[in-house]
Design a protein around this motif. Structure first.
Motif, PDB file in Angstrom:
ATOM      1  N   GLU A   9       0.817  -1.197   0.000  1.00 57.50           N
ATOM      2  CA  GLU A   9       0.000   0.000   0.000  1.00 57.50           C
ATOM      3  C   GLU A   9       0.861   1.262   0.000  1.00 57.50           C
ATOM      4  OE1 GLU A   9      -0.416  -2.646   1.938  1.00 57.50           O
ATOM      5  OE2 GLU A   9      -2.147  -3.407   0.837  1.00 57.50           O
ATOM      6  N   SER A  10       1.888   1.272   0.843  1.00 60.20           N
ATOM      7  CA  SER A  10       2.662   2.509   0.930  1.00 60.20           C
ATOM      8  C   SER A  10       3.524   2.736  -0.315  1.00 60.20           C
ATOM      9  CB  SER A  10       3.499   2.562   2.215  1.00 60.20           C
ATOM     10  OG  SER A  10       4.301   1.429   2.329  1.00 60.20           O
ATOM     11  N   SER A  11       3.941   1.652  -0.976  1.00 64.59           N
ATOM     12  CA  SER A  11       4.720   1.855  -2.196  1.00 64.59           C
ATOM     13  C   SER A  11       3.832   2.404  -3.313  1.00 64.59           C
ATOM     14  CB  SER A  11       5.397   0.549  -2.637  1.00 64.59           C
ATOM     15  OG  SER A  11       4.430  -0.421  -2.950  1.00 64.59           O
ATOM     16  N   VAL A  12       2.597   1.913  -3.367  1.00 64.34           N
ATOM     17  CA  VAL A  12       1.672   2.435  -4.385  1.00 64.34           C
ATOM     18  C   VAL A  12       1.310   3.883  -4.054  1.00 64.34           C
ATOM     19  CG1 VAL A  12      -0.621   2.170  -5.431  1.00 64.34           C
ATOM     20  CG2 VAL A  12       0.781   0.154  -4.984  1.00 64.34           C
ATOM     21  N   GLN A  13       1.166   4.152  -2.749  1.00 65.89           N
ATOM     22  CA  GLN A  13       0.862   5.529  -2.348  1.00 65.89           C
ATOM     23  C   GLN A  13       1.967   6.493  -2.791  1.00 65.89           C
ATOM     24  OE1 GLN A  13      -2.126   6.584  -1.076  1.00 65.89           O
ATOM     25  NE2 GLN A  13      -1.201   8.552  -1.628  1.00 65.89           N
ATOM     26  N   LEU A  14       3.219   6.053  -2.648  1.00 62.71           N
ATOM     27  CA  LEU A  14       4.327   6.918  -3.075  1.00 62.71           C
ATOM     28  C   LEU A  14       4.234   7.190  -4.582  1.00 62.71           C
ATOM     29  CD1 LEU A  14       6.977   8.472  -2.596  1.00 62.71           C
ATOM     30  CD2 LEU A  14       8.202   6.340  -3.089  1.00 62.71           C
ATOM     31  N   LEU A  15       3.933   6.143  -5.343  1.00 66.82           N
ATOM     32  CA  LEU A  15       3.784   6.323  -6.795  1.00 66.82           C
ATOM     33  C   LEU A  15       2.674   7.336  -7.105  1.00 66.82           C
ATOM     34  CD1 LEU A  15       4.238   5.576  -9.777  1.00 66.82           C
ATOM     35  CD2 LEU A  15       2.810   3.555  -9.429  1.00 66.82           C
ATOM     36  N   MET A  16       1.540   7.195  -6.392  1.00 68.32           N
ATOM     37  CA  MET A  16       0.411   8.113  -6.621  1.00 68.32           C
ATOM     38  C   MET A  16       0.804   9.548  -6.248  1.00 68.32           C
ATOM     39  SD  MET A  16      -1.984   6.142  -7.732  1.00 68.32           S
ATOM     40  CE  MET A  16      -3.641   6.753  -7.484  1.00 68.32           C
ATOM     41  N   ASP A  17       1.548   9.688  -5.146  1.00 68.76           N
ATOM     42  CA  ASP A  17       1.965  11.034  -4.707  1.00 68.76           C
ATOM     43  C   ASP A  17       2.875  11.682  -5.743  1.00 68.76           C
ATOM     44  OD1 ASP A  17       0.530  10.693  -2.402  1.00 68.76           O
ATOM     45  OD2 ASP A  17       2.256  10.219  -1.124  1.00 68.76           O
ATOM     46  N   ILE A  18       3.812  10.871  -6.286  1.00 68.17           N
ATOM     47  CA  ILE A  18       4.760  11.414  -7.271  1.00 68.17           C
ATOM     48  C   ILE A  18       4.022  11.815  -8.554  1.00 68.17           C
ATOM     49  CG2 ILE A  18       6.694  10.739  -8.784  1.00 68.17           C
ATOM     50  CD1 ILE A  18       7.893   9.212  -6.411  1.00 68.17           C
ATOM     51  N   LEU A  19       3.041  10.980  -8.949  1.00 68.97           N
ATOM     52  CA  LEU A  19       2.271  11.291 -10.162  1.00 68.97           C
ATOM     53  C   LEU A  19       1.356  12.504  -9.968  1.00 68.97           C
ATOM     54  CD1 LEU A  19       1.345   7.669 -11.303  1.00 68.97           C
ATOM     55  CD2 LEU A  19       2.685   9.308 -12.630  1.00 68.97           C
ATOM     56  N   SER A  20       1.045  12.807  -8.702  1.00 70.00           N
ATOM     57  CA  SER A  20       0.146  13.937  -8.410  1.00 70.00           C
ATOM     58  C   SER A  20       0.871  15.282  -8.434  1.00 70.00           C
ATOM     59  CB  SER A  20      -0.509  13.769  -7.039  1.00 70.00           C
ATOM     60  OG  SER A  20      -1.213  12.562  -6.998  1.00 70.00           O
ATOM     61  N   ILE A  21       2.193  15.253  -8.565  1.00 69.41           N
ATOM     62  CA  ILE A  21       2.943  16.512  -8.658  1.00 69.41           C
ATOM     63  C   ILE A  21       3.349  16.679 -10.118  1.00 69.41           C
ATOM     64  CG2 ILE A  21       4.981  17.794  -7.866  1.00 69.41           C
ATOM     65  CD1 ILE A  21       4.925  15.987  -5.335  1.00 69.41           C
ATOM     66  N   PRO A  22       2.614  17.473 -10.894  1.00 68.56           N
ATOM     67  CA  PRO A  22       2.899  17.556 -12.334  1.00 68.56           C
ATOM     68  C   PRO A  22       4.268  18.171 -12.613  1.00 68.56           C
ATOM     69  CG  PRO A  22       1.044  18.981 -11.756  1.00 68.56           C
ATOM     70  CD  PRO A  22       1.480  18.311 -10.498  1.00 68.56           C
ATOM     71  N   THR A  23       5.014  17.549 -13.492  1.00 62.91           N
ATOM     72  CA  THR A  23       6.370  18.027 -13.808  1.00 62.91           C
ATOM     73  C   THR A  23       6.584  18.018 -15.321  1.00 62.91           C
ATOM     74  OG1 THR A  23       7.187  15.774 -13.454  1.00 62.91           O
ATOM     75  CG2 THR A  23       7.480  17.322 -11.635  1.00 62.91           C
ATOM     76  N   VAL A  24       5.627  18.615 -16.046  1.00 64.92           N
ATOM     77  CA  VAL A  24       5.769  18.681 -17.502  1.00 64.92           C
ATOM     78  C   VAL A  24       6.953  19.586 -17.831  1.00 64.92           C
ATOM     79  CG1 VAL A  24       4.711  19.494 -19.642  1.00 64.92           C
ATOM     80  CG2 VAL A  24       3.334  18.240 -17.958  1.00 64.92           C
ATOM     81  N   ASN A  25       7.869  19.047 -18.608  1.00 61.94           N
ATOM     82  CA  ASN A  25       9.093  19.773 -18.956  1.00 61.94           C
ATOM     83  C   ASN A  25       8.748  21.094 -19.644  1.00 61.94           C
ATOM     84  OD1 ASN A  25      11.451  20.636 -20.588  1.00 61.94           O
ATOM     85  ND2 ASN A  25      12.336  18.790 -19.721  1.00 61.94           N
ATOM     86  N   GLY A  26       9.357  22.177 -19.145  1.00 61.80           N
ATOM     87  CA  GLY A  26       9.159  23.493 -19.739  1.00 61.80           C
ATOM     88  C   GLY A  26       7.929  24.218 -19.247  1.00 61.80           C
ATOM     89  N   LYS A  27       7.070  23.532 -18.462  1.00 60.77           N
ATOM     90  CA  LYS A  27       5.818  24.168 -18.022  1.00 60.77           C
ATOM     91  C   LYS A  27       5.709  24.195 -16.501  1.00 60.77           C
ATOM     92  CE  LYS A  27       0.832  23.194 -18.270  1.00 60.77           C
ATOM     93  NZ  LYS A  27       0.614  22.139 -17.247  1.00 60.77           N
ATOM     94  N   ASP A  28       5.862  23.026 -15.888  1.00 60.61           N
ATOM     95  CA  ASP A  28       5.649  22.929 -14.436  1.00 60.61           C
ATOM     96  C   ASP A  28       6.938  23.128 -13.658  1.00 60.61           C
ATOM     97  OD1 ASP A  28       2.905  22.318 -14.738  1.00 60.61           O
ATOM     98  OD2 ASP A  28       3.420  20.243 -15.205  1.00 60.61           O
ATOM     99  N   ARG A  29       6.770  23.245 -12.332  1.00 58.85           N
ATOM    100  CA  ARG A  29       7.925  23.394 -11.450  1.00 58.85           C
ATOM    101  C   ARG A  29       8.457  21.999 -11.083  1.00 58.85           C
ATOM    102  NH1 ARG A  29       9.428  27.407  -8.443  1.00 58.85           N
ATOM    103  NH2 ARG A  29       9.779  25.922  -6.754  1.00 58.85           N
ATOM    104  N   GLU A  30       9.458  21.548 -11.821  1.00 61.05           N
ATOM    105  CA  GLU A  30      10.064  20.241 -11.516  1.00 61.05           C
ATOM    106  C   GLU A  30      10.668  20.262 -10.115  1.00 61.05           C
ATOM    107  OE1 GLU A  30      12.604  18.754 -14.751  1.00 61.05           O
ATOM    108  OE2 GLU A  30      11.561  20.129 -16.071  1.00 61.05           O
ATOM    109  N   ALA A  31      11.049  21.469  -9.665  1.00 55.56           N
ATOM    110  CA  ALA A  31      11.659  21.613  -8.337  1.00 55.56           C
ATOM    111  C   ALA A  31      10.705  21.158  -7.228  1.00 55.56           C
ATOM    112  CB  ALA A  31      12.080  23.059  -8.114  1.00 55.56           C
ATOM    113  N   ASP A  32       9.391  21.258  -7.458  1.00 54.43           N
ATOM    114  CA  ASP A  32       8.426  20.838  -6.421  1.00 54.43           C
ATOM    115  C   ASP A  32       8.555  19.336  -6.139  1.00 54.43           C
ATOM    116  OD1 ASP A  32       7.573  23.421  -6.335  1.00 54.43           O
ATOM    117  OD2 ASP A  32       5.664  23.069  -7.374  1.00 54.43           O
ATOM    118  N   LEU A  33       8.751  18.556  -7.202  1.00 51.74           N
ATOM    119  CA  LEU A  33       8.909  17.109  -6.992  1.00 51.74           C
ATOM    120  C   LEU A  33      10.259  16.813  -6.330  1.00 51.74           C
ATOM    121  CD1 LEU A  33       8.020  14.199  -7.155  1.00 51.74           C
ATOM    122  CD2 LEU A  33       8.635  14.159  -9.579  1.00 51.74           C
TER     123      LEU A  33
END
Ligand SMILES: [Zn+2]
Length: 388
Positions: A9-33
């Protein structure tokens, strides 16, 4: 938080958390992730810090000290993603991960937030269980992989890599092992001829026709080389510009060629073929045409022999987890071609749970069974992998 009973459960939760921080190159703040991952590492007791590139982009670096701190291995993944494309083609919001039928959907699910999450989760859960790897494991999460590779370049500039025993990259391989990758060059050719009235074409020198001849000849030479892991090199004409109006023989033309070359063809050999072809065309035109070029992007090719002990080790760990991995070559470039310079003998290989076929497309997903298998393999690699 990460006890073994709640591992899944916690490993899947980590995956979901990482996917919930958008990091589109050139658009989003990759620094947040990068910041999120830093906090995640620190809460597990792992030394971690971010390496700032600019206001929006940072790398994330973490260290798990090994029993022999003088020896180390590198685990690498990129934290950015490509854009969503046409969101009407998605069945879900690409920025909000959704679990359905044993898969997680969202931008980056395959490329490569699942590979990233599997590495981060493994390091943190093993550390929390008090297991010390035999070698130091340096985790390098790079930004800007999908564009200019600014994150990987910064790692080199600050000399963070040292001499690791290997670099493992968590790009999507369906839990197989990528042991070779093609090099890539984007080259812009400027062809110069001579203009004339189109009623008297013999008085001019058609730059578009010469450019076309040049491209055809170059492509034939570059694609003639073969390699057992690839169908061959490719040379694709991707941009073309030329001509002034309908009734004038064009005096200039520019072409951009995307060259993907197999590992047995070094960058130097690609340049030699380009120079040779330029000379041939110039000579055949009787000096009426000239071709100059500029290199817009250059990523070297890589290959690790299948019998390299580190490849054998990873192969064995995957087999122990219940699957026989294939060894294969990948057609696209990764940060490995920036992290290691030409002539470097650091073995680099790719292993990750995502599926290459689903990358950069709508409805990108990762199969949770694959994700969990990757976690088991990385756990084994963490424990025993660095001992030879
Ligand atoms: Zn990727």
């Amino acid at each position: 938080m990460r006890t073994s009973s709640s591992t899944t459960e916690s490993s899947v939760q980590l995956l979901m958390d990482i996917l919930s921080i958008p990091t589109v190159n050139g658009k989003d703040r990759e620094a947040d992730l990068a910041e999120f991952l830093k906090d995640f590492f620190i809460s597990a007791g792992i030394d971690a810090y971010t390496q700032k590139i600019d206001e929006k982009r940072s790398n994330i670096i973490a260290h798990v000290e090994g029993q022999d701190s003088l020896k180390k291995v590198v685990w690498n993944g990129h934290i950015d993603t490509v854009p969503y494309g046409d969101t009407d083609l998605w069945n879900t919001d690409p920025a909000t991960p959704v679990i359905s039928e044993g898969k997680v959907f969202g931008r980056g699910a395959s490329d490569m937030k699942s590979g990233l999450a599997a590495m981060v989760y493994t390091l943190c859960s093993m550390k929390e269980r008090g297991i010390v790897p035999s070698r130091t494991i340096q985790f390098i999460g790079t930004c800007d992989e999908e564009s200019g590779g600014a994150g990987a370049s910064k790692v080199l500039e600050d000399d963070l890599l040292g001499s690791p025993e290997y670099i493992l990259i968590g790009e999507p391989t369906n839990n197989n092992i990528g042991i070779a990758q093609k090099g890539c060059m984007w080259v812009k050719f400027h062809v110069r001829g001579a203009g004339s009235h189109a009623a008297y074409p013999e008085q001019g020198e058609n730059a578009i026709i010469r450019g076309h001849e040049f491209y055809n000849r170059l492509a034939v030479k570059l694609t003639a080389h073969t390699h057992p892991l690839f169908s061959g090199s490719t040379a694709s004409l991707t941009l073309i510009e030329g001509g002034t109006t309908m009734n004038v023989i064009p005096d200039t033309c520019s072409l951009v060629v995307d060259i993907r070359f197999i590992p047995s063809l070094a960058s130097g050999e690609v340049f030699r073929i380009i120079d040779e072809t330029v000379l041939e065309i110039e000579r055949e035109s009787g000096g009426r045409s000239s071709i100059e070029y500029e290199v817009l992007n250059s990523r070297r090719s890589l290959e690790v022999p299948a019998n390299n002990p580190k490849v054998e080790l990873l192969c064995n760990e995957i087999t122990r987890c219940g699957r026989s991995p294939e060894l294969f070559g990948i057609n696209y470039f990764t940060d490995a071609s920036v992290l290691t310079e030409e002539g470097s003998d650091i073995p680099v290989f790719l292993f990750g749970p995502g599926n290459q076929e689903l990358c950069h497309k709508p409805n990108e997903s990762v199969d949770l069974k694959q994700y969990k298998l990757a976690l088991s393999v990385l756990e084994r690699l963490y424990c025993s992998g660095t001992v030879r």
